[in-house]
Design an enzyme around this catalytic site. Structure first.
Site, PDB file in Angstrom:
ATOM      1  CB  SER A 152      -0.928   0.013   1.216  1.00 23.60           C
ATOM      2  OG  SER A 152      -0.166   0.079   2.397  1.00 23.60           O
ATOM      3  CE1 TYR A 166      -2.248   8.469   3.564  1.00 24.11           C
ATOM      4  CE2 TYR A 166      -4.449   8.660   4.445  1.00 24.11           C
ATOM      5  CZ  TYR A 166      -3.574   8.750   3.390  1.00 24.11           C
ATOM      6  OH  TYR A 166      -4.039   9.130   2.167  1.00 24.11           O
ATOM      7  CD  GLU A 167      -1.145   2.572   4.392  1.00 26.82           C
ATOM      8  OE1 GLU A 167      -1.915   3.291   5.045  1.00 26.82           O
ATOM      9  OE2 GLU A 167      -1.486   1.463   3.957  1.00 26.82           O
ATOM     10  N   GLY A 168       2.000   4.509   8.331  1.00 25.62           N
ATOM     11  CA  GLY A 168       3.261   4.650   9.067  1.00 25.62           C
ATOM     12  C   GLY A 168       3.786   6.061   8.880  1.00 25.62           C
TER      13      GLY A 168
END
Lengths: 393, 445
Positions: free
Chosen positions: B303, B420-422
């Site tokens: 992702s 987001y997504e880390g």
């Protein structure tokens, strides 16, 4: 720095100004942020701004009100230097940049009127400055010669007739408190700068809100149009050439905006430190993680540098181009430092920083607007270079 | 004959100067007049090029008109029509190839996430929130695919895909890992080992299934999703026991809590999901028991390039709208775009975006996305996008912060991609971790 004496103002004064602003922020502004409002409950704002007039933080041309001399950018500015007003703005901006911008805009316009030292056709309480046209303030070439395309001439004109001036044109991005009584308008008069006080309720004055904005939402921003507006001769507040007033307005505007940005960044860095001590990830407080330490330390260093750049403006002559170059440089660097500090502080909060509840995203929005407003970095760089090039120093 | 300066400048332009070359020399000069976008598109294989063009058209036709209102009033617009349109156009089934999905087969074999990334950039160029609304759905699907379980793919995914693409009935999925006390912890190895997780699954031998309790937060599309892939630890065990469960809307005990008020990407919700004794039948266990951690980390590998592509889209949106402003706006007698300092700034923005696009395309042009490539692309693209958005706002002066120009919206949207997504800090550590034994090993000579 608040314990060290600075020129023109002693440490006790500095602490007094900071205390005053802190009390105002705590008692009047914090309640606005109770409840789910990204920019505070703005319906409470008029009452809070009235309080600012009552306690003397907001400057006004009306000598019967407390802030006339010692409010933000009040009449005593030339005696005290920029420090007291910058401190007040900075401390208020730690809580709300938008309210600080309201008080700042009111102060800049008031200061020009108070400096006129002449009988005005009427004495307003709430005032706003109309200087900018298009999307940038005037470039240095235009400051020197408002009728030259350097690169864009001033198009708002005031033509003198027997009994009055006729004003036509429009000003953009006018910052103010709500419901101003008068505008201080710079216009082209026979190839030179003229400065006028204009009744906001006069026929021929048309205001248009600029619409939804990124930040500083407590402060009103509008475009103002003048259609064949008749202005009495005594409404002109300069002595034949208002160039020095233009320079003074730019100086005050950029100094105040830099002070607000420094305050926002200071508030962000304090909030980030508190959060870093409370939040646990990886089995320990996040302040123990090197990534977080680096971000906080970088932000605090940026705030310290921004304050140093800001307070170095204390002793300048607000009407001089030499000082204006320093102020432009200060706005440029302070905005850069502060916006970087705020975005780094937001990062410490992770996903929570992006949500409205923690107030960090508001700080980022506010400081970003300040960076682009009334002189973006692109404009300021051009301005700084051109001051030397034009040989005006 | 003496020529005017303008004439000489015209003559010296590469296109005209090429005429002085011989035929073979001329063949080696690329003088085709085409946009930055077209130049990049031409480098793609036929299948991906087709999706890029299709996504651009869809974004302009469906996303652009809806974007300003969806951002200003996220609770007052109906997302169903756009979800349905995206499903009908095949954008919601891009993670499988025909006959099960819509991705072009050959490019899919060379890079499973590539087509989604290309589409993501186009969508996000018009609106970050609507792009997230449409793409977060893929994030919910990836755990099913990466579980490697045919039971999950055939039993869950195929009916879902057929309903979406063939019948054009919008269906939406979401991916739930983040918990109130564990954000970064569920995205990083060391943090994971120490994470304090609250969502647990207890086996019920009588009903032959699991009972889920706990909460998840910041779940994109959480309030709209028909199905959610939820990660939970097994009772009395740690994160090593993390298992992925497919929870369906309407299951008793499953509810949506608070929807967050976000700075940007507002058209898509970020919601809290509450699991109060939710019974999940055994068939809804995704992959093997205790394989959730590996599955989750691998989902992030797939992702992150897409998130990078979305960030790139935000930057490109800001750039394009700023460019439009510079074309239309006068500063004195000239258009803004005619000033060289403005040209330099615009060129710098285009170069930054080009660099980010190159990195994203490079990172997902292989069958399996890998940790360091994905993390690096996400970090670089999101930082670049935020920088470009800032440049665009600054170039426009006071106009930059007005909602009506759409640049400040892109700026707000882009800021989330650094989180987001880390967070980008976590992603930097992911790169280091991936190459610890090869490049960053302290003991290596």
């Amino acid at each position: 720095m608040d314990k060290e004496p600075v020129s023109g103002i002693c440490a006790v004064d500095v602490m007094h100004y900071q205390d005053l602003a802190r009390q105002y922020a705590k008692k009047s502004l914090l309640p606005i942020f109770q409840g789910e409002y990204s920019d505070g409950n703005l319906s409470l704002l008029p009452e809070k701004l009235n309080t600012a007039f009552d306690i003397g933080i907001a400057a006004t041309p009306d000598e019967s009100l407390a802030g006339c001399q010692y409010g933000i950018w009040g009449g005593a500015l030339d005696e005290t230097g920029i420090m007291p007003s910058a401190l007040l703005l900075s401390v208020i901006a730690e809580t709300c940049g938008g309210v600080a911008m309201c008080l700042h805009a009111q102060g800049v316009a008031s200061n020009l009127l108070l400096g006129a030292k002449r009988k005005l056709p009427f004495v307003p309480v709430r005032v706003a400055l109309c200087l900018q046209e298009g999307f940038y303030p005037p470039f240095i070439g235009t400051v020197i010669s408002p009728d030259q395309d350097a690169p864009a001439k001033i198009t708002t004109t005031a033509v003198q007739t027997n009994k009055h001036y006729i004003m036509n044109g429009s000003k953009s991005f006018v910052y103010s408190m709500n419901d101003v009584d008068a505008y201080i308008v710079f216009a082209l008069v026979n190839g030179t700068w003229g400065c006028f006080i204009v009744n906001a309720y006069e026929n021929g004055v048309e205001m248009m809100d600029v619409g939804v904005r990124t930040g500083l939402r407590a402060c009103r921003v509008e475009h103002v149009k003048f259609n064949n507006l008749k202005i009495p001769l005594e409404a002109r507040i300069d002595d034949g050439d208002a160039r020095e007033l233009v320079i003074r307005a730019l100086n005050l505007n950029w100094t105040g905006m830099a002070a607000i940005a420094a305050g926002i960044a200071k508030g962000a860095s304090a909030a980030a430190r508190r959060y870093a001590a409370e939040r646990y990830q990886g089995g320990k407080q996040i302040e123990e993680h090197p990534a977080v330490k680096m971000l906080i330390a970088g932000a605090e260093a940026s705030v310290a540098s921004a304050e140093a750049a800001l307070f170095a403006l204390q002793d300048g002559n607000l009407g001089s181009l030499k000082h204006l170059k320093k102020t432009a440089a200060a706005k440029l660097s302070v905005m850069e430092l502060c916006s970087r500090a705020v975005t780094d502080c937001l990062q410490i909060f992770g996903g929570y920083g992006y949500m409205e509840d923690y107030g960090m995203e508001k700080r980022l929005r506010d400081v970003t607007v300040l960076k682009s407003a009334s002189g973006s970095p692109t404009y300021l760089k051009q301005f700084i270079f051109d001051i030397e090039k034009e040989g005006v120093l | 004959m003496k020529q005017s300066l303008e004439g000489r400048i015209e003559q010296l332009k590469l296109k005209n100067a090429t005429e002085t070359m011989n035929i073979f020399g001329r063949l080696l000069v690329d003088n085709r007049e085409m946009s930055l976008w077209e130049h990049d598109t031409k480098t793609l294989s036929w299948g991906v090029r087709r999706w890029r063009r299709k996504a651009l058209k869809f974004a302009r036709e469906y996303i652009r008109p809806l974007a300003p209102q969806a951002d200003l009033h996220p609770h007052d617009y109906d997302p169903q029509p756009i979800l349905a349109a995206a499903a009908r156009h095949g954008f919601q089934t891009l993670l499988l190839v025909p006959p099960l999905g819509t991705a072009s087969i050959l490019p899919y074999c060379r890079g499973t996430a590539f087509q989604v990334a290309v589409v993501g950039e186009e969508f996000a160029t018009e609106c970050g929130g609507l792009a997230l609304l449409l793409l977060a759905h893929n994030l919910g699907i990836v755990p099913l695919l990466l579980s490697g379980s045919l039971r999950n793919i055939i039993g869950q995914l195929v009916p879902f895909y057929l309903k979406s693409y063939i019948l054009g009935r919008p269906a939406c999925m979401a991916f739930a890992i983040t918990e109130p006390g564990a954000g970064s912890d569920v995205e990083e190895t060391e943090g994971g080992a120490k994470a304090k997780l609250v969502t647990t699954a207890k086996y019920d031998p009588k009903k032959k299934g699991y009972v889920l309790n706990g909460r998840k937060c910041f779940i994109s599309d959480g309030a709209k999703a028909d199905k959610v892939t939820v990660y939970a630890k097994l009772e009395d065990e740690g994160i090593e026991s993390w298992t992925c469960f497919l929870v369906e809307k309407g299951m008793p005990g499953f509810s949506v809590g608070r929807s967050e008020r976000k700075m940007g990407q507002r058209a898509s919700d970020a919601s809290e999901l509450i699991f109060d004794n939710v019974f999940v039948p055994k068939k809804n266990v995704v992959g093997k028991l205790r394989s959730g951690w590996a599955n989750n980390r691998n989902v992030l590998n797939y992702s992150r390039p897409v998130v990078g592509a979305m960030a790139l889209g935000h930057g490109r949106g800001a750039f394009e709208r700023c460019l439009e402003f510079c074309r239309k706006t006068n500063l004195g007698p000239k258009r803004l775009i005619e000033y060289q300092d403005v040209q330099l700034e615009l060129a710098d923005m285009a170069i930054s975006l080009w660099a980010a696009r190159s990195m994203i395309w490079h990172s997902c042009k292989q069958f399996r996305c890998y940790q360091s490539g994905s993390a690096s692309a996400k970090v670089f693209a999101s930082d670049t996008a935020f920088k470009v958005c800032n440049q665009a706002m600054e170039l426009m002066g006071d106009h930059g912060y007005l909602h009506s120009h759409g640049v400040e919206r892109a700026w707000r949207d882009s800021r989330l991609t650094q989180i987001y997504e880390g967070t980008n800090q976590i992603n930097r550590l992911a790169l280091f971790e991936h190459h610890l034994s090869t490049d960053f090993n302290p003991a290596l000579d």
